[in-house]
Design an enzyme around this catalytic site. Structure first.
Site, mmCIF file in Angstrom:
data_model
loop_
_atom_site.group_PDB
_atom_site.id
_atom_site.type_symbol
_atom_site.label_atom_id
_atom_site.label_comp_id
_atom_site.label_asym_id
_atom_site.label_seq_id
_atom_site.Cartn_x
_atom_site.Cartn_y
_atom_site.Cartn_z
ATOM 1 N N HIS A 1 0.873 -1.199 0.000
ATOM 2 C CA HIS A 1 0.000 0.000 0.000
ATOM 3 C C HIS A 1 0.900 1.236 0.000
ATOM 4 O O HIS A 1 1.705 1.389 -0.903
ATOM 5 C CB HIS A 1 -0.923 -0.093 1.219
ATOM 6 C CG HIS A 1 -2.037 0.910 1.273
ATOM 7 N ND1 HIS A 1 -2.398 1.732 0.266
ATOM 8 C CD2 HIS A 1 -2.892 1.197 2.297
ATOM 9 C CE1 HIS A 1 -3.425 2.498 0.624
ATOM 10 N NE2 HIS A 1 -3.749 2.194 1.865
ATOM 11 N N HIS B 1 -2.414 -2.074 -9.692
ATOM 12 C CA HIS B 1 -3.413 -1.434 -8.830
ATOM 13 C C HIS B 1 -4.676 -2.291 -8.847
ATOM 14 O O HIS B 1 -5.033 -2.871 -9.861
ATOM 15 C CB HIS B 1 -3.744 -0.014 -9.340
ATOM 16 C CG HIS B 1 -4.349 0.844 -8.284
ATOM 17 N ND1 HIS B 1 -5.676 0.782 -7.983
ATOM 18 C CD2 HIS B 1 -3.806 1.741 -7.440
ATOM 19 C CE1 HIS B 1 -5.936 1.633 -7.013
ATOM 20 N NE2 HIS B 1 -4.814 2.226 -6.651
ATOM 21 N N ASP C 1 2.707 5.457 -6.576
ATOM 22 C CA ASP C 1 3.945 5.320 -5.790
ATOM 23 C C ASP C 1 5.195 5.233 -6.657
ATOM 24 O O ASP C 1 6.301 5.387 -6.150
ATOM 25 C CB ASP C 1 3.853 4.062 -4.910
ATOM 26 C CG ASP C 1 2.853 4.269 -3.798
ATOM 27 O OD1 ASP C 1 1.846 3.551 -3.760
ATOM 28 O OD2 ASP C 1 3.050 5.195 -3.003
HETATM 29 C C1 SDX Z 1 -1.464 2.234 -3.334
HETATM 30 O O1 SDX Z 1 -6.179 0.897 -3.218
HETATM 31 C C2 SDX Z 1 -5.684 2.031 -3.450
HETATM 32 O O2 SDX Z 1 -6.332 2.929 -3.945
HETATM 33 C C3 SDX Z 1 -4.235 2.221 -3.018
HETATM 34 C C4 SDX Z 1 -3.605 3.522 -3.408
HETATM 35 C C5 SDX Z 1 -4.205 4.695 -2.665
HETATM 36 O O3 SDX Z 1 -4.104 5.817 -3.154
HETATM 37 O O4 SDX Z 1 -4.699 4.470 -1.512
HETATM 38 O O5 SDX Z 1 -3.752 3.751 -4.802
HETATM 39 C C6 SDX Z 1 -2.117 3.540 -3.077
HETATM 40 O O6 SDX Z 1 -1.420 1.408 -2.457
HETATM 41 C C7 SDX Z 1 -0.925 1.955 -4.709
HETATM 42 C C8 SDX Z 1 -0.345 0.497 -4.850
HETATM 43 C C9 SDX Z 1 1.066 0.506 -4.304
HETATM 44 N N1 SDX Z 1 1.589 -0.863 -4.220
HETATM 45 C C10 SDX Z 1 2.548 -1.303 -5.044
HETATM 46 O O7 SDX Z 1 3.027 -0.649 -5.966
HETATM 47 C C11 SDX Z 1 3.064 -2.705 -4.713
HETATM 48 C C12 SDX Z 1 3.158 -3.519 -5.990
HETATM 49 N N2 SDX Z 1 1.830 -3.751 -6.508
HETATM 50 C C13 SDX Z 1 1.156 -4.966 -6.111
HETATM 51 O O8 SDX Z 1 1.475 -5.535 -4.923
HETATM 52 C C14 SDX Z 1 -0.277 -5.071 -6.591
HETATM 53 O O9 SDX Z 1 -0.323 -4.619 -7.879
HETATM 54 C C15 SDX Z 1 -1.360 -4.385 -5.775
HETATM 55 C C16 SDX Z 1 -1.309 -4.804 -4.354
HETATM 56 C C17 SDX Z 1 -1.213 -2.913 -5.880
HETATM 57 C C18 SDX Z 1 -2.705 -4.797 -6.379
HETATM 58 O O10 SDX Z 1 -2.786 -6.154 -6.233
HETATM 59 P P1 SDX Z 1 -4.114 -6.967 -6.670
HETATM 60 O O11 SDX Z 1 -5.116 -6.089 -7.293
HETATM 61 O O12 SDX Z 1 -4.539 -7.778 -5.501
HETATM 62 O O13 SDX Z 1 -3.581 -7.848 -7.835
HETATM 63 P P2 SDX Z 1 -3.022 -9.277 -7.637
HETATM 64 O O14 SDX Z 1 -2.051 -9.274 -6.492
HETATM 65 O O15 SDX Z 1 -4.180 -10.220 -7.599
HETATM 66 O O16 SDX Z 1 -2.152 -9.504 -8.972
HETATM 67 C C19 SDX Z 1 -2.751 -9.958 -10.161
HETATM 68 C C20 SDX Z 1 -1.569 -10.587 -10.923
HETATM 69 C C21 SDX Z 1 -0.808 -11.627 -10.109
HETATM 70 O O17 SDX Z 1 -0.179 -12.479 -11.061
HETATM 71 P P3 SDX Z 1 -0.765 -13.981 -11.295
HETATM 72 O O18 SDX Z 1 -0.873 -14.622 -9.928
HETATM 73 O O19 SDX Z 1 -2.129 -13.738 -11.922
HETATM 74 O O20 SDX Z 1 0.226 -14.631 -12.204
HETATM 75 O O21 SDX Z 1 -0.595 -9.569 -11.214
HETATM 76 C C22 SDX Z 1 0.624 -9.878 -10.533
HETATM 77 C C23 SDX Z 1 0.271 -10.852 -9.427
HETATM 78 O O22 SDX Z 1 1.393 -11.651 -9.086
HETATM 79 N N3 SDX Z 1 1.121 -8.609 -9.999
HETATM 80 C C24 SDX Z 1 2.362 -8.189 -10.127
HETATM 81 C C25 SDX Z 1 2.381 -6.913 -9.539
HETATM 82 N N4 SDX Z 1 1.164 -6.605 -9.068
HETATM 83 C C26 SDX Z 1 0.381 -7.678 -9.353
HETATM 84 N N5 SDX Z 1 3.472 -8.781 -10.677
HETATM 85 C C27 SDX Z 1 4.599 -8.039 -10.646
HETATM 86 N N6 SDX Z 1 4.691 -6.790 -10.102
HETATM 87 C C28 SDX Z 1 3.609 -6.208 -9.559
HETATM 88 N N7 SDX Z 1 3.707 -4.975 -9.038
#
Ligand code: SDX
Length: 436
Positions: free
Chosen positions: A268, A307, A363
């Site tokens: 997050h 996201h 971020d």
């Molecule tokens: C913020 O919610 C909000 O609005 C948050 C926010 C706010 O203003 O409050 O916008 C702020 O928190 C932004 C997000 C910051 N976090 C990151 O940058 C961390 C990296 N991102 C991830 O951890 C992820 O993308 C999330 C947590 C942001 C979203 O995750 P989801 O929607 O639960 O997606 P998921 O984990 O189910 O992923 C779907 C697929 C998976 O692959 P498969 O299992 O289908 O093969 O995408 C992959 C994940 O492994 N994946 C990534 C990835 N994010 C998801 N693979 C590589 N790098 C990534 N960053």
């Protein structure tokens, strides 16, 4: 049959049910009438991480993830970032309307006169180790404010609620700056009421022995824009924490501390700090391909990408990228930006990320800007928590005013043991413990 209904047939009993569809949802409680026998509990929904569950009705922030839209109270984020100050946007988010000039003047005056902290906060801060993480200090100190203002527990007293909201908006930058000054061993700097909200934050962070701090206007404006972009984001993880803790009628300081604690996680708000660590690990543009290969092999995540809602692009990332250029005009070129731009270029062309709809989020670039401004990565999430405080508080207030809301208490699917016979300790045999 009216069109806005859902007909469900339970094949276990052959019985059909018509559920009303309102605002694109069915009420989960309507599923409880679907039973196999009269004393059956009825159906529930199962939605880990609430990926498809609306927890509330809200009029504060609207996001359209497919079209990359973000609006506060109906105003597009791009317009607000261009024309407003953060305190002006904070007023909009809280009260629902943009302030008139006189309303804004009064609001700024009131917030400015709540930037001081009780002197005992300095002693409280002294209790932290010199290398304590600033987010740990911020979360603890915000919670400690509950001990300063016990009247904050009267959460249904509107006047009292507004006073605590003003205190939190005014004091967040002061607490953040004290966390920073503590971590570098510098004396604390008191607020200067002559300065604007971002300028005063810079004063409390960076003033040394000069008689009066003079903020660089380009950096001050960049901080104000970054604060606007981070002010609210509908039902994200930390806002969910704010609403959940607040639903028990905990006071706003403890609820805000809980929200900030949720924000600190690397998935997050903690992601901006992890972005810098990732760029440091990559080290140069030449290493980007190898790093992406590692991510595609499932070894870690591309921090700052992806996201839950935005599946095209995060509109805030575009504005942050523009702001970054303004900051680098002042601070000089930033090698990490080169690596970030190469990472973004390659990732946006790679099927692995395109198929998973992984684009830079808020971020990805904010960390690079903060690093260029001279902040240590440990301060990045603190810089996210300051502006998000108004979002948490506006959502908290909306929850308290919503007649449909009550204490949050989800259900569960039981997967544990059925009733077991008790075994006295002398007769127990060693069991394989559950993995902790
Ligand atoms: C913020 O919610 C909000 O609005 C948050 C926010 C706010 O203003 O409050 O916008 C702020 O928190 C932004 C997000 C910051 N976090 C990151 O940058 C961390 C990296 N991102 C991830 O951890 C992820 O993308 C999330 C947590 C942001 C979203 O995750 P989801 O929607 O639960 O997606 P998921 O984990 O189910 O992923 C779907 C697929 C998976 O692959 P498969 O299992 O289908 O093969 O995408 C992959 C994940 O492994 N994946 C990534 C990835 N994010 C998801 N693979 C590589 N790098 C990534 N960053």
């Amino acid at each position: 049959m009216p069109q806005d209904t859902l007909t469900i047939t339970d094949n276990r009993t052959g019985q059909s049910y018509n559920l009303p569809i309102t605002d694109g949802t069915i009420r989960a409680m309507d599923l409880r009438k679907i039973k196999t026998k009269p004393d059956d509990f009825g159906l529930m929904t199962y939605d880990p991480a609430f990926t498809n569950t609306a927890s509330c009705r809200s009029a504060i922030t609207y996001i359209d993830g497919d079209r990359g839209i973000l609006r506060y109270r109906g105003y597009p984020i791009e317009v607000l970032a261009e024309h407003c100050t953060y305190l002006e946007v904070a007023y909009l988010i809280l009260f629902g309307e943009l302030p008139t000039a006189s309303q804004l003047k009064t609001w700024v005056h009131e917030i400015t006169h709540h930037t001081m902290l009780n002197e005992s906060t300095k002693k409280f801060m002294e209790g932290f180790r010199h290398d304590a993480h600033p987010m740990a200090m911020l979360v603890s100190t915000v919670a400690a404010l509950a001990s300063m203002y016990p009247e904050a527990r009267q959460v249904h007293d509107h006047e009292n609620r507004l006073l605590q909201i003003k205190r939190l908006i005014g004091k967040m930058p002061s607490i953040a700056a004290m966390s920073y000054r503590h971590s570098v061993g510098f004396p604390y700097v008191y607020p200067d009421n002559d300065l604007t909200y971002p300028e005063n934050f810079m004063n409390m962070l960076w003033k040394m022995v000069e008689p009066k701090y003079v903020a660089n206007p380009a950096i001050a404006r960049a901080i104000d824009i970054l604060f606007i972009l981070h002010a609210d984001h509908e039902q994200n993880c930390s806002t969910n924490a704010m609403r959940c803790v607040g639903s028990s009628e905990a006071d706003p300081y403890l609820s805000t501390a809980a929200a900030a604690a949720a924000l600190s996680g690397p998935l997050h708000g903690g992601a901006n700090e992890e972005v810098l660590r990732m760029l440091d690990e990559i080290g140069s543009k030449e290493n980007v391909h190898a790093y992406i290969r590692k991510i595609k092999e499932g070894k870690g995540k591309l921090m700052g990408f992806g996201h839950r809602v935005y599946k095209n692009y995060d509109p805030r990332a575009k504005i942050i990228k523009w702001t970054a250029d303004r900051v680098f005009e002042v601070t000089g070129h930033n090698a990490k930006l080169e690596i970030a731009l190469e990472l973004e270029r390659i990732a946006l062309e790679d099927d692995y990320f395109v198929q998973r709809k992984l684009y830079p989020n808020v971020d990805f670039y904010s960390g690079i800007i903060y690093q260029a401004m001279g902040f240590k990565p440990e301060m990045f999430t603190v810089l996210f928590a300051i502006p998000r405080t108004i979002g948490w508080l506006a959502q908290w207030q909306e929850m308290l005013s919503d007649p449909e809301q009550k204490i949050a208490r989800p259900r569960q699917i039981w997967v544990g043991h059925d009733t077991r016979e008790f075994v006295p300790i002398e007769k127990r045999e060693k069991q394989q413990p559950a993995t902790v």
